[in-house]
Motif scaffolding. Structure first.
Motif, mmCIF file in Angstrom:
data_model
loop_
_atom_site.group_PDB
_atom_site.id
_atom_site.type_symbol
_atom_site.label_atom_id
_atom_site.label_comp_id
_atom_site.label_asym_id
_atom_site.label_seq_id
_atom_site.Cartn_x
_atom_site.Cartn_y
_atom_site.Cartn_z
ATOM 1 N N GLU A 113 0.765 -1.158 0.020
ATOM 2 C CA GLU A 113 -0.044 -0.053 -0.011
ATOM 3 C C GLU A 113 0.866 1.428 -0.005
ATOM 4 O O GLU A 113 0.630 2.434 -0.528
ATOM 5 N N TYR A 114 1.896 1.156 0.910
ATOM 6 C CA TYR A 114 2.851 2.493 0.717
ATOM 7 C C TYR A 114 3.447 2.776 -0.553
ATOM 8 O O TYR A 114 3.449 3.755 -1.166
ATOM 9 N N ASP A 115 3.916 1.634 -1.288
ATOM 10 C CA ASP A 115 4.399 1.677 -2.744
ATOM 11 C C ASP A 115 3.417 2.459 -3.560
ATOM 12 O O ASP A 115 3.506 3.372 -4.460
ATOM 13 N N LYS A 116 2.049 2.000 -3.572
ATOM 14 C CA LYS A 116 1.039 2.586 -4.066
ATOM 15 C C LYS A 116 0.738 4.156 -4.106
ATOM 16 O O LYS A 116 0.597 4.843 -4.997
ATOM 17 N N VAL A 117 0.705 4.310 -2.792
ATOM 18 C CA VAL A 117 0.710 5.721 -2.309
ATOM 19 C C VAL A 117 1.661 6.615 -3.007
ATOM 20 O O VAL A 117 1.538 7.694 -3.686
ATOM 21 N N VAL A 118 2.712 6.282 -2.816
ATOM 22 C CA VAL A 118 4.093 6.941 -3.576
ATOM 23 C C VAL A 118 3.903 6.952 -5.193
ATOM 24 O O VAL A 118 4.148 7.989 -5.538
#
Length: 127
Positions: A113-118
């Motif tokens: 999820e962090y990757d997707k936000v970035v």
């Protein structure tokens, strides 16, 4: 050319779906939501003649991130259709072995999820 083929479709935030579709450009375009582009995945899948089609404008259209490619140097956004290529440049059905190799590839290149936000933020800044 086979009229119907077994493909695998990976939509963002969904599991891989294996289904039979008509072997037409229009069906590939419908599955990815627009004009298609061929995506190089990795050497292993390339050796098995497994190809992928994604939306040519997925990032411009701000489609959701799906999975990483090129050792996390880039990502694919939007839906992707996986097919097997034949010796004449056409598409044929995936085998069970191909589908398992695709699952392994996706597991190794999964986005958290962090990757997707970035990625979403970076893409919005680009376009």
């Amino acid at each position: 050319m086979e009229k119907k083929i077994i493909v695998a479709i990976k939509e963002p935030d969904k599991d891989l779906e294996v289904k039979e579709i008509e072997n037409t450009l229009e069906n590939f375009q419908s599955a990815v939501g627009g004009l298609i582009e061929s995506i190089y995945l990795n050497e292993n899948l390339d050796k098995q003649n497994v190809s992928a089609f994604g939306n040519d404008e997925a990032k411009i259209l701000l489609q959701e991130p799906n999975f990483w490619i090129y050792d996390k140097q880039d990502c694919i956004c939007g839906s992707v259709v996986f097919v097997k290529g034949d010796d004449e440049g056409g598409c044929i059905s995936l085998t069970e072995e191909d589908i398992e190799a695709i699952k392994v590839f996706l597991q190794e290149n999964e986005m958290n999820e962090y990757d997707k936000v970035v990625v979403r933020k970076a893409i919005k800044e680009m376009f």
